[in-house]
Write an enzyme that holds these catalytic residues in place. Structure first.
Site, PDB file in Angstrom:
ATOM      1  CG  ASN A  45      55.990 -49.527 -51.240  1.00 16.15           C
ATOM      2  OD1 ASN A  45      54.864 -49.048 -51.088  1.00 16.15           O
ATOM      3  ND2 ASN A  45      56.219 -50.563 -52.016  1.00 16.15           N
ATOM      4  CB  VAL A  46      59.044 -43.982 -52.548  1.00 14.98           C
ATOM      5  CG1 VAL A  46      59.324 -43.114 -53.765  1.00 14.98           C
ATOM      6  CG2 VAL A  46      57.969 -43.332 -51.676  1.00 14.98           C
ATOM      7  CD  GLU A  47      58.320 -50.803 -55.998  1.00 13.85           C
ATOM      8  OE1 GLU A  47      58.063 -50.842 -57.224  1.00 13.85           O
ATOM      9  OE2 GLU A  47      58.104 -51.769 -55.220  1.00 13.85           O
ATOM     10  CB  CYS A  56      61.071 -50.047 -46.882  1.00 19.29           C
ATOM     11  SG  CYS A  56      61.833 -51.506 -47.612  1.00 19.29           S
ATOM     12  CD  GLU A  58      58.853 -51.162 -43.148  1.00 14.23           C
ATOM     13  OE1 GLU A  58      58.996 -50.699 -44.305  1.00 14.23           O
ATOM     14  OE2 GLU A  58      58.712 -52.368 -42.927  1.00 14.23           O
ATOM     15  CB  CYS A  89      62.961 -55.742 -45.294  1.00 13.62           C
ATOM     16  SG  CYS A  89      63.684 -54.093 -45.245  1.00 13.62           S
ATOM     17  CB  CYS A  92      62.543 -51.761 -42.401  1.00 11.37           C
ATOM     18  SG  CYS A  92      62.519 -50.892 -43.981  1.00 11.37           S
TER      19      CYS A  92
HETATM   20  N1  THU Z   1      58.863 -53.117 -48.737  1.00  9.01           N
HETATM   21  C1  THU Z   1      58.563 -52.227 -47.753  1.00  9.01           C
HETATM   22  O1  THU Z   1      58.048 -51.117 -48.036  1.00  9.01           O
HETATM   23  N2  THU Z   1      58.848 -52.550 -46.470  1.00  9.01           N
HETATM   24  C2  THU Z   1      59.399 -53.736 -46.083  1.00  9.01           C
HETATM   25  O2  THU Z   1      59.721 -53.891 -44.919  1.00  9.01           O
HETATM   26  C3  THU Z   1      59.570 -54.815 -47.057  1.00  9.01           C
HETATM   27  C4  THU Z   1      59.453 -54.423 -48.476  1.00  9.01           C
HETATM   28  C5  THU Z   1      58.607 -52.742 -50.127  1.00  9.01           C
HETATM   29  C6  THU Z   1      59.842 -52.526 -50.939  1.00  9.01           C
HETATM   30  C7  THU Z   1      59.330 -52.763 -52.354  1.00  9.01           C
HETATM   31  O3  THU Z   1      58.814 -51.539 -52.842  1.00  9.01           O
HETATM   32  C8  THU Z   1      58.200 -53.745 -52.176  1.00  9.01           C
HETATM   33  O4  THU Z   1      57.890 -53.766 -50.783  1.00  9.01           O
HETATM   34  C9  THU Z   1      58.523 -55.149 -52.632  1.00  9.01           C
HETATM   35  O5  THU Z   1      59.699 -55.607 -52.056  1.00  9.01           O
END
Ligand code: THU
Length: 136
Positions: A45-47, A56, A58, A89, A92
């Protein structure tokens, strides 16, 4: 059931946890998928400071799949900070459906399920008119 090396796939997902850029949630996510030609594609994940723009793990898998030659996703592992299964999620699940379809196998940590169990009745490429698809 595929002949997937699930422990290796889980390890590949866990290896991505240290690459995650998650300064806002602190939730590190790693994902790894087996492609039908045998390669493994990964993502983290890259915020973003604009929270809603965060990507996310994925999404990274889908990006790496395309960038390294395409193909179909066969099996997937997604893990959270603790290294245990993290449920993909809804967005994804839809992204994964595009490249793995209903038969994509997902490691829940408590057994393998196929994507159609996680996204029943999915909308997908087959729901578009025939002429909606352009070959690259
Ligand atoms: N996140 C994912 O990388 N994949 C998912 O399917 C659910 C959520 C990440 C997004 C965010 O950076 C962190 O989890 C918290 O929501």
């Amino acid at each position: 059931m595929s002949t997937t090396d699930w422990p290796a796939l889980r390890d590949a997902a866990r290896a991505m946890l240290e690459r995650a850029y998650a300064p806002y949630s602190g939730v590190h996510v790693g994902a790894a998928a087996l492609v039908d030609d045998g390669r493994i594609v990964t993502g983290c994940n890259v915020e973003n400071a604009s929270y809603g723009l965060s990507l996310c793990a994925e999404c990274g898998v889908a990006q790496q799949l395309a960038a390294t030659g395409g193909g179909r996703l066969v099996a997937l592992s997604v893990v959270g900070t603790d290294g245990a299964y993290l449920a993909p999620c809804g967005r994804c699940r839809q992204i994964l459906f595009e490249f793995g379809g209903p038969g994509l196998e997902v490691d829940t940590g408590d057994g393998i399920v196929t994507l159609d169990a996680l996204l029943p009745g999915a909308f997908g490429p087959a729901d578009l008119p025939d002429d909606a698809r352009r070959e690259p």
